[in-house]
Design an enzyme around this catalytic site. Sequence first.
Site, PDB file in Angstrom:
ATOM      1  N   HIS A 184      28.171  90.111 -56.439  1.00 29.00           N
ATOM      2  CA  HIS A 184      28.146  90.843 -57.702  1.00 29.00           C
ATOM      3  C   HIS A 184      27.387  90.029 -58.726  1.00 29.00           C
ATOM      4  O   HIS A 184      27.489  88.802 -58.732  1.00 29.00           O
ATOM      5  CB  HIS A 184      29.575  91.105 -58.206  1.00 29.00           C
ATOM      6  CG  HIS A 184      29.625  92.194 -59.218  1.00 29.00           C
ATOM      7  ND1 HIS A 184      29.368  91.972 -60.540  1.00 29.00           N
ATOM      8  CD2 HIS A 184      29.853  93.516 -59.076  1.00 29.00           C
ATOM      9  CE1 HIS A 184      29.452  93.127 -61.185  1.00 29.00           C
ATOM     10  NE2 HIS A 184      29.745  94.079 -60.323  1.00 29.00           N
ATOM     11  N   ASP A 216      33.180  98.040 -53.744  1.00 27.64           N
ATOM     12  CA  ASP A 216      32.742  98.987 -52.717  1.00 27.64           C
ATOM     13  C   ASP A 216      33.144  98.591 -51.299  1.00 27.64           C
ATOM     14  O   ASP A 216      32.956  99.372 -50.373  1.00 27.64           O
ATOM     15  CB  ASP A 216      31.210  99.130 -52.767  1.00 27.64           C
ATOM     16  CG  ASP A 216      30.769  99.817 -54.038  1.00 27.64           C
ATOM     17  OD1 ASP A 216      31.364 100.840 -54.370  1.00 27.64           O
ATOM     18  OD2 ASP A 216      29.838  99.325 -54.696  1.00 27.64           O
TER      19      ASP A 216
HETATM   20  N1  CMC Z   1      24.784  89.468 -48.630  1.00 24.85           N
HETATM   21  C1  CMC Z   1      24.070  88.356 -48.364  1.00 24.85           C
HETATM   22  N2  CMC Z   1      23.507  87.600 -49.312  1.00 24.85           N
HETATM   23  C2  CMC Z   1      23.654  87.985 -50.580  1.00 24.85           C
HETATM   24  C3  CMC Z   1      24.390  89.117 -50.933  1.00 24.85           C
HETATM   25  C4  CMC Z   1      24.971  89.877 -49.909  1.00 24.85           C
HETATM   26  N3  CMC Z   1      25.681  90.968 -50.177  1.00 24.85           N
HETATM   27  N4  CMC Z   1      24.374  89.277 -52.280  1.00 24.85           N
HETATM   28  C5  CMC Z   1      23.643  88.260 -52.747  1.00 24.85           C
HETATM   29  N5  CMC Z   1      23.230  87.472 -51.728  1.00 24.85           N
HETATM   30  C6  CMC Z   1      22.449  86.216 -51.833  1.00 24.85           C
HETATM   31  C7  CMC Z   1      20.996  86.503 -52.142  1.00 24.85           C
HETATM   32  O1  CMC Z   1      20.233  86.642 -50.969  1.00 24.85           O
HETATM   33  C8  CMC Z   1      20.635  85.276 -52.944  1.00 24.85           C
HETATM   34  O2  CMC Z   1      20.466  84.203 -52.046  1.00 24.85           O
HETATM   35  P1  CMC Z   1      19.359  83.040 -52.376  1.00 24.85           P
HETATM   36  O3  CMC Z   1      19.829  82.416 -53.635  1.00 24.85           O
HETATM   37  O4  CMC Z   1      19.394  82.161 -51.182  1.00 24.85           O
HETATM   38  O5  CMC Z   1      18.046  83.772 -52.518  1.00 24.85           O
HETATM   39  C9  CMC Z   1      21.901  84.974 -53.746  1.00 24.85           C
HETATM   40  O6  CMC Z   1      22.973  85.513 -52.948  1.00 24.85           O
HETATM   41  C10 CMC Z   1      21.929  85.620 -55.124  1.00 24.85           C
HETATM   42  O7  CMC Z   1      21.648  87.003 -54.956  1.00 24.85           O
HETATM   43  P2  CMC Z   1      20.933  87.916 -56.043  1.00 24.85           P
HETATM   44  O8  CMC Z   1      20.219  89.024 -55.328  1.00 24.85           O
HETATM   45  O9  CMC Z   1      20.137  87.079 -56.977  1.00 24.85           O
HETATM   46  O10 CMC Z   1      22.176  88.469 -56.812  1.00 24.85           O
HETATM   47  P3  CMC Z   1      22.148  89.683 -57.832  1.00 24.85           P
HETATM   48  O11 CMC Z   1      23.074  89.334 -58.908  1.00 24.85           O
HETATM   49  O12 CMC Z   1      20.746  90.048 -58.209  1.00 24.85           O
HETATM   50  O13 CMC Z   1      22.686  90.892 -56.951  1.00 24.85           O
HETATM   51  C11 CMC Z   1      24.084  92.465 -55.948  1.00 24.85           C
HETATM   52  C12 CMC Z   1      23.964  91.422 -57.066  1.00 24.85           C
HETATM   53  C13 CMC Z   1      25.436  93.176 -56.119  1.00 24.85           C
HETATM   54  C14 CMC Z   1      22.979  93.516 -56.097  1.00 24.85           C
HETATM   55  C15 CMC Z   1      24.001  91.733 -54.571  1.00 24.85           C
HETATM   56  O14 CMC Z   1      25.077  90.826 -54.443  1.00 24.85           O
HETATM   57  C16 CMC Z   1      23.991  92.723 -53.418  1.00 24.85           C
HETATM   58  O15 CMC Z   1      22.910  93.197 -53.045  1.00 24.85           O
HETATM   59  N6  CMC Z   1      25.174  93.034 -52.823  1.00 24.85           N
HETATM   60  C17 CMC Z   1      25.223  94.032 -51.785  1.00 24.85           C
HETATM   61  C18 CMC Z   1      25.191  95.418 -52.396  1.00 24.85           C
HETATM   62  C19 CMC Z   1      26.503  95.780 -53.055  1.00 24.85           C
HETATM   63  O16 CMC Z   1      27.570  95.582 -52.494  1.00 24.85           O
HETATM   64  N7  CMC Z   1      26.407  96.359 -54.275  1.00 24.85           N
HETATM   65  C20 CMC Z   1      27.581  96.817 -55.023  1.00 24.85           C
HETATM   66  C21 CMC Z   1      27.817  95.997 -56.262  1.00 24.85           C
HETATM   67  S1  CMC Z   1      29.434  96.272 -56.973  1.00 24.85           S
HETATM   68  C22 CMC Z   1      29.408  97.905 -57.490  1.00 24.85           C
HETATM   69  C23 CMC Z   1      28.413  98.180 -58.557  1.00 24.85           C
HETATM   70  O17 CMC Z   1      28.385  97.502 -59.578  1.00 24.85           O
HETATM   71  O18 CMC Z   1      27.659  99.135 -58.373  1.00 24.85           O
END
Ligand code: CMC
Length: 429
Positions: free
Chosen positions: A306, A363
């Site tokens: 998140h 989720d």
């Molecule tokens: N699985 C594997 N690695 C992950 C995940 C994941 N679910 N989420 C983040 N990471 C890694 C990402 O690859 C990155 O690694 P590195 O630093 O080595 O490049 C690091 O963690 C930081 O990730 P980020 O993409 O910079 O994080 P963000 O804040 O931009 O993304 C997120 C947040 C929710 C989009 C992401 O965690 C994600 O894609 N999760 C899966 C989708 C999901 O479950 N979304 C629902 C969110 S909660 C409900 C809502 O608010 O809608």
Amino acid sequence: MSEKATLTYDGKSYEYPVIVGTENERAIDIAQLRAQTGMITLDDGYSNTGSCVSNITFIDGEQGILRYRGYPIEQLAEHSTFIETAYLIIFGELPTEKQLAEFRNLLVEHMFIHEAMRHHFEGFPASAPPMAILSAMINTMGCFDPLLTQPEDPARFLEASARLISRVRTIAAAAYKKSVGDPIIYPRFDLSYTANFLHMLFCKPNRICRPDPAVERAMDQIFILHADHEQNCSTSTVRMVGSSQANLYASVAAGVCALWGPLHGGANVAVIEMLENIHQSGETIPNFMTKIKDKKAHARLMGFGHRVYKNYDPRAKFIKQSCDAVLSKLGIKDPLLDIALQLEEIAVKDPYFVERKLYPNVDFYSGIIMRAVGIPMNMFTVLFAIGRLPGWIANWREVHLSPQARIYRPRQVYNGPTVRQYVPIGARA
Ligand code: CMC
């Protein structure tokens, strides 16, 4: 004395006020930055950018705290109803008995969509995603509604909110009925908000069904837990669109589109798809986790991570318990739940997830409850939208009532070609 932050650049110093929120959050107010320095800030993805000052929802992502208008989410999920929580979020205070009764009456009065709107459903192909129908029909509803934009008149805004909240549920159920070719079911005046939704979703003209009270309560709690979440992608979209003074319906319709994506509300579908794939392929959990951690695979553990929570999402904690309760009440043993539990058990100990502070989000388990209840998968994100509606309405209202209200208009750092001269088509290489 008010705090200041000093920026030093190119031998000059500039001072900016530090804004302190009621929970002691600190932000540097850079409103004068460009005027004073000619520079802007760059924060791709907005991780460090406060886009507004808001009184609605507080999150402490490090400690896993979520409160609506000061009330902890756990207390609301335990003791409140979705409708009472919606009132709280939109109007700032828990309603009195009289206020709640008035709100409920409005919800009942406005539960039907205009009959002419039923014909609009005919225009969508059977395969149309319900999120597309929902967004389109919310805008359509605006065309039938004379109470479009009345944020400054509490009575009229109460009515506009009730219309939207009540009818979104009717539209969502009708979108589903259309997608499976069943007759649209009318809402009933004698059912609670959530029971009425389940009635419109699952009943047929020749089959009356009354939802199990445990299921009704679990679904109501899911709506409560989704009701607001400060400046997430869809809520920021609603605020952005609303800041142009677009009406409430247009702004909320845009919010539905933003919620649709798999990184936001669409993640509840993506989680089930992921669990089903693991189940059907027979892949071992350790193997699957190895793929997730391999950067070249560009895979994510859906339902994990998140932007704000760097701890267990408090909504996920509640939904996980509710998932156990609903499945055991319905006597369902879902192999996907076992897979989810194993994934979580491994992830919370795995250095990849621990170092990045990736925990289950809202989720991760919600889809398993919805599946057990019989909600079709293409409706999962629609349910998220129904739940998120009070937050969108409250944020739209806040934008409109703010004395500082200005159109949202971020800047950018341009990095494209510098000026060049037009070349006639025949002279191009
Ligand atoms: N699985 C594997 N690695 C992950 C995940 C994941 N679910 N989420 C983040 N990471 C890694 C990402 O690859 C990155 O690694 P590195 O630093 O080595 O490049 C690091 O963690 C930081 O990730 P980020 O993409 O910079 O994080 P963000 O804040 O931009 O993304 C997120 C947040 C929710 C989009 C992401 O965690 C994600 O894609 N999760 C899966 C989708 C999901 O479950 N979304 C629902 C969110 S909660 C409900 C809502 O608010 O809608």
